[in-house]
Design an enzyme around this catalytic site. Structure first.
Site, PDB file in Angstrom:
ATOM      1  N   GLU A   1       0.812  -1.209   0.000  1.00 13.65           N
ATOM      2  CA  GLU A   1       0.000   0.000   0.000  1.00 13.65           C
ATOM      3  C   GLU A   1       0.847   1.261   0.000  1.00 13.65           C
ATOM      4  OE1 GLU A   1      -0.475  -2.639   1.852  1.00 13.65           O
ATOM      5  OE2 GLU A   1      -2.419  -3.398   1.186  1.00 13.65           O
TER       6      GLU A   1
ATOM      7  N   HIS B   1     -11.629  -5.398   9.006  1.00  8.48           N
ATOM      8  CA  HIS B   1     -12.448  -5.225   7.802  1.00  8.48           C
ATOM      9  C   HIS B   1     -13.642  -4.330   8.122  1.00  8.48           C
ATOM     10  CE1 HIS B   1     -10.369  -9.105   6.920  1.00  8.48           C
ATOM     11  NE2 HIS B   1     -10.324  -8.628   5.708  1.00  8.48           N
TER      12      HIS B   1
HETATM   13  C1  TPP Z   1      -1.765  -4.360   4.434  1.00  5.01           C
HETATM   14  C2  TPP Z   1      -2.775  -5.319   3.910  1.00  5.01           C
HETATM   15  N1  TPP Z   1      -3.152  -5.226   2.609  1.00  5.01           N
HETATM   16  C3  TPP Z   1      -4.073  -6.052   2.106  1.00  5.01           C
HETATM   17  C4  TPP Z   1      -4.629  -7.014   2.897  1.00  5.01           C
HETATM   18  C5  TPP Z   1      -5.679  -7.961   2.321  1.00  5.01           C
HETATM   19  N2  TPP Z   1      -5.091  -9.285   2.144  1.00  5.01           N
HETATM   20  C6  TPP Z   1      -5.251 -10.213   3.100  1.00  5.01           C
HETATM   21  S1  TPP Z   1      -4.422 -11.589   2.734  1.00  5.01           S
HETATM   22  C7  TPP Z   1      -3.875 -10.997   1.275  1.00  5.01           C
HETATM   23  C8  TPP Z   1      -3.037 -11.860   0.388  1.00  5.01           C
HETATM   24  C9  TPP Z   1      -1.757 -12.282   1.001  1.00  5.01           C
HETATM   25  O1  TPP Z   1      -1.153 -13.271   0.238  1.00  5.01           O
HETATM   26  P1  TPP Z   1       0.093 -14.098   0.740  1.00  5.01           P
HETATM   27  O2  TPP Z   1       1.048 -13.195   1.423  1.00  5.01           O
HETATM   28  O3  TPP Z   1       0.597 -14.853  -0.410  1.00  5.01           O
HETATM   29  O4  TPP Z   1      -0.463 -15.060   1.867  1.00  5.01           O
HETATM   30  P2  TPP Z   1      -1.501 -16.257   1.731  1.00  5.01           P
HETATM   31  O5  TPP Z   1      -2.853 -15.661   1.922  1.00  5.01           O
HETATM   32  O6  TPP Z   1      -1.309 -16.894   0.419  1.00  5.01           O
HETATM   33  O7  TPP Z   1      -1.189 -17.173   2.877  1.00  5.01           O
HETATM   34  C10 TPP Z   1      -4.345  -9.706   1.096  1.00  5.01           C
HETATM   35  C11 TPP Z   1      -4.065  -8.882  -0.080  1.00  5.01           C
HETATM   36  C12 TPP Z   1      -4.225  -7.072   4.248  1.00  5.01           C
HETATM   37  N3  TPP Z   1      -4.738  -7.967   5.090  1.00  5.01           N
HETATM   38  N4  TPP Z   1      -3.292  -6.224   4.720  1.00  5.01           N
END
Ligand code: TPP
Ligand code: MG
Lengths: 369, 365
Positions: free
Chosen positions: B100, B170
């Protein structure tokens, strides 16, 4: 009863290393008890996540819910290669870690359902599992936020000279958060006993690693920090790798590991998980690389455990999880006062009065605090 | 093409005139049915579709406009950017990694060159990693450069507010943090109609804007939305229904909760003036002042915690401007001073009954 001695087995996939002169062995020694332990814990995690899926679909789960099925070998293998003296901090995909650090299936499901009896008293939910008495610093909802905390925790281990290290886990998507690079630099400067664990499950929500990461060899992204890539679907590979990682972290300094893995479910329960990848891809991984299945095959192939014993474990685990589901459903919700406790320590009694003023109302809230 | 567009030309482009619809008082969530003859063609749209429509118009009318964010190429989590990639190509609808701070900074740079940068932050709760870029860079760019540079073309969209089960990360309403930083505009729509008009205004406004979309309304708010290009004014509150006894102010989804409380009070003979603030910064003090000078009472309600919430600013300014007119203390009905809870959302939220109760206490004071 079969052999109870130690058996040496071959691992499936070679490691890949970055700026390292040695690497973990391609064989592992296991005993019957170890294999039974790994298999039954992994299978317990699997059943627990499947029951979480069912509970969510039946609207028992409050909030978001991210499942770990497909990735069990990482948690169980790491635990087998480390101790509870070593700290762990992870993302929101944390149910399995809570279980492996000593909570019960009922405890995890209670938190998931927002019930008393959950580790956060039902106030945290799926993304917020914690176990202080086992050095599990828990689930973090903000992507990447746990990375620098892992460095701070590692510094405390170094300061205490306890010979333990800190494991900070993050995903392939989180690997792109700037905080991780700040933390890597600090860790290298301070030579911290820190292992950065990238659980590469190929996707961050709907974005594949190729689309999110200019360099998807995550084990090389520490730059000046050495790294290793390891098969994250084989519990024994993970275990051997973890022993190596811990030794390196404590004796030399920070290291990055990329565990190659796969998530079966969608990102969270609100993602069917099939718009950005196809069903075939998922079923192929299930058929060829399933981590629970791999552990089972080690059991059988070494002849340390029989099919009948596996069936018996499966039966027991299913019964345990089913009972946990009922217990969690029956558990009471948190006391209402939990809304305003734990915000500060030493809170004044009228703290909540700074919110909607219930006490002076005409009684319409149905609460008489 | 974007890369070849000179800075000045891009600036002019953004000045395109779109009709500005001044909302005459109209009922909640319906199109301006009492509007004059040249009533625009309308279509029933959800808020998601209205936002999608606004983005499409922005991309069409301004060739420097770029939409970017996590997963936006596939429509984003809430599908607000659905189809835009296919229509405008991958150079103008960009997926961003999860970073972000980086993506907002990218938008500031893009806007500094004169382009229109429309960023999506996946949830308002995830805007905090970008706090530095927003508050230190975007907000102060014009001021600290003596207007040599600015990032006025930047708009950041983010889904905000409660959904019933969102828990800590959220659900938040972070408007007050940003309202505390001069140089930013902070806007909340209350329905599909205001979402489209206000978003287009934010995109075309020459200041960095934060546009918080109440996610609970994405699919639940369906109303008649003009199909064409229109803008609703920023910095203006809208009086949704005139009243005599008390002025009630809210924004975003809370407008609906408050309106229900006002209806309940009406059954008791209390006449509420219902106002949607719409723009939190800079806020429309005049409309609220004029209203309170008429009614003598004020209630402000928001989902964010009470302490240092934006309601505090409204209350302080109005007691100053309307001291002699006030018949009762100004009531604030807000979220509790706790993290947004998972387990006690109902208890935490300033719901209809709490607002109704405060209205009755204020008029009976
Ligand atoms: C700062 C932030 N940005 C966006 C999100 C929304 N979000 C939650 S999980 C995720 C994906 C993360 O992917 P990864 O790091 O590959 O972990 P995985 O879910 O595959 O275990 C996103 C974009 C968040 N929780 N925090
Ligand atoms: Mg991932």
């Amino acid at each position: 009863m079969m052999s109870s001695g130690t058996v040496t087995v071959q691992l499936d996939k070679p490691y890949e290393t970055f700026k390292l002169e040695s690497e973990p062995p391609m064989t592992a020694e296991v005993t019957r008890d170890e294999l039974l332990g790994y298999y039954s814990l992994m299978y317990r995690m699997r059943r627990m996540e499947i029951s979480a899926d069912t509970l969510y679909k039946a609207k028992h789960v409050k909030g978001f819910c991210h499942l770990y099925d497909g990735q069990e070998a990482i948690c169980v293998g790491m635990e087998a290669g480390a101790t509870w003296g070593d700290s762990v901090i992870t993302s929101y995909r944390d149910h399995a870690w809570q279980l492996s650090r000593g909570d019960t299936v009922t405890g995890v499901l209670c938190e998931l359902l927002g019930k008393q009896g959950g580790c956060a008293k039902g106030k945290g939910g799926s993304m917020h599992m914690y176990k202080a008495d086992a050095n599990f610093y828990g689930g973090n909802g903000i992507v990447g936020s746990q990375a620098p905390l892992g460095a701070g925790i590692a510094f405390a281990h170094k300061f205490a000279g306890d010979g333990c290290c800190s494991f900070a886990l993050y995903g392939d998507g989180a690997a792109n958060q700037g905080q991780l690079f700040e933390a890597l630099n600090m860790a290298a400067l301070l030579q911290l006993p820190l292992v950065y664990v990238c659980e590469n499950n190929q996707y961050g929500m709907g974005t594949s690693k190729k689309r999110s990461s200019a360099n998807d060899d995550y084990y090389t992204r520490g730059g000046y920090v050495p790294g290793i890539k390891c098969d994250g679907m084989n519990v024994l590979s993970v275990r051997e790798c973890t022993k190596f990682l811990k030794k390196h972290a404590v004796e030399v300094g920070p290291i990055v590991v990329e565990f190659d893995t796969y998530r079966y479910h969608g990102h969270s329960m609100s993602d069917p998980g099939i718009t950005y990848r196809n069903r075939d891809e998922v079923s192929q991984v299930r058929a060829a690389r399933d981590p629970v299945d791999r552990a089972k095959r080690y059991c059988i192939d070494t002849e340390l455990v029989t099919e009948a014993e596996i069936k018996e474990i499966d039966k027991e685990v299913k019964a345990e999880v089913a009972a946990a589901v009922e217990a969690a459903k029956a558990a009471p919700p948190p006391e209402q006062s939990e809304l305003w406790t734990d915000v500060h320590v030493g809170q004044s009694k009228d703290f909540f009065m700074r919110g909607p003023d219930i006490s002076t109302s005409s009684g319409v809230y149905g609460t008489n605090r | 093409m974007l890369s070849s567009l000179p800075r000045r030309a891009a600036r002019q482009l953004r000045g395109v005139a779109a009709p500005s619809l001044r909302g005459a008082a109209r009922p909640l969530s319906t199109a301006p049915s009492d509007a004059p003859e040249e009533e625009p063609e309308t279509k029933k749209l959800t808020m998601v579709a209205a936002i999608n429509d606004a983005l499409r118009i922005a991309l069409k009318t301004d060739e420097s406009a770029v939409v970017f964010g996590e997963d936006v190429a596939f429509g984003g989590v809430f599908r607000c950017t659905m189809g835009l990639r296919d229509e405008f190509g991958e150079e103008r609808v960009l997926n961003m990694p999860i970073n972000e701070q980086g993506l907002v900074g990218f938008g500031i740079g893009l806007a500094a060159v004169g382009s229109t940068a429309i960023a999506e932050v996946q949830f308002a709760d995830y805007i905090f990693p970008a706090m530095d870029q927003i508050c230190n860079e975007a907000a102060k760019f014009r001021y600290r450069s003596g207007a040599e540079f600015d990032c006025g073309g930047l708009t950041i969209r983010a889904p905000a507010q409660a959904v019933g089960h969102g828990g800590h990360y959220h659900s938040q309403s972070p408007e007050a943090y940003f309202a505390h930083t001069p140089g930013l505009k902070v806007v909340y729509p209350r329905d599909a109609y205001t979402a489209k008009g206000l978003l287009l205004s934010c995109i075309r406004d020459r200041n960095p804007c934060l546009f918080f979309e109440p996610k609970i309304l994405y699919r639940s708010s369906v109303c008649d939305v003009p199909t064409g290009d229109y803008m609703l004014p920023l910095g203006e509150a809208e009086v949704l229904s005139p009243g005599e006894h008390i002025t009630c102010v809210a924004w975003g989804a809370q407008v609906h909760t408050m309106a229900r409380a006002c209806e309940r009070a009406a059954a008791e003979g209390v006449s509420c003036e219902v106002i949607d603030l719409q723009t939190i910064a800079p806020w429309d003090m005049h409309t609220i002042r004029d209203s309170v000078q008429k009614t003598g009472r004020l209630l402000v309600t928001h989902e964010a915690p009470l302490t240092a919430g934006f309601g505090a600013e409204v209350a302080a300014a109005i007691q100053d401007a309307c001291f002699d007119h006030l018949e009762a203390p100004i009531a604030r009905v807000c979220g509790a001073d706790t993290p947004f809870p998972l387990a006690f959302e109902k208890l935490y939220l300033p719901d209809e009954l709490k607002i109704y109760d405060a209205i009755m206490r204020t008029v009976q004071y």
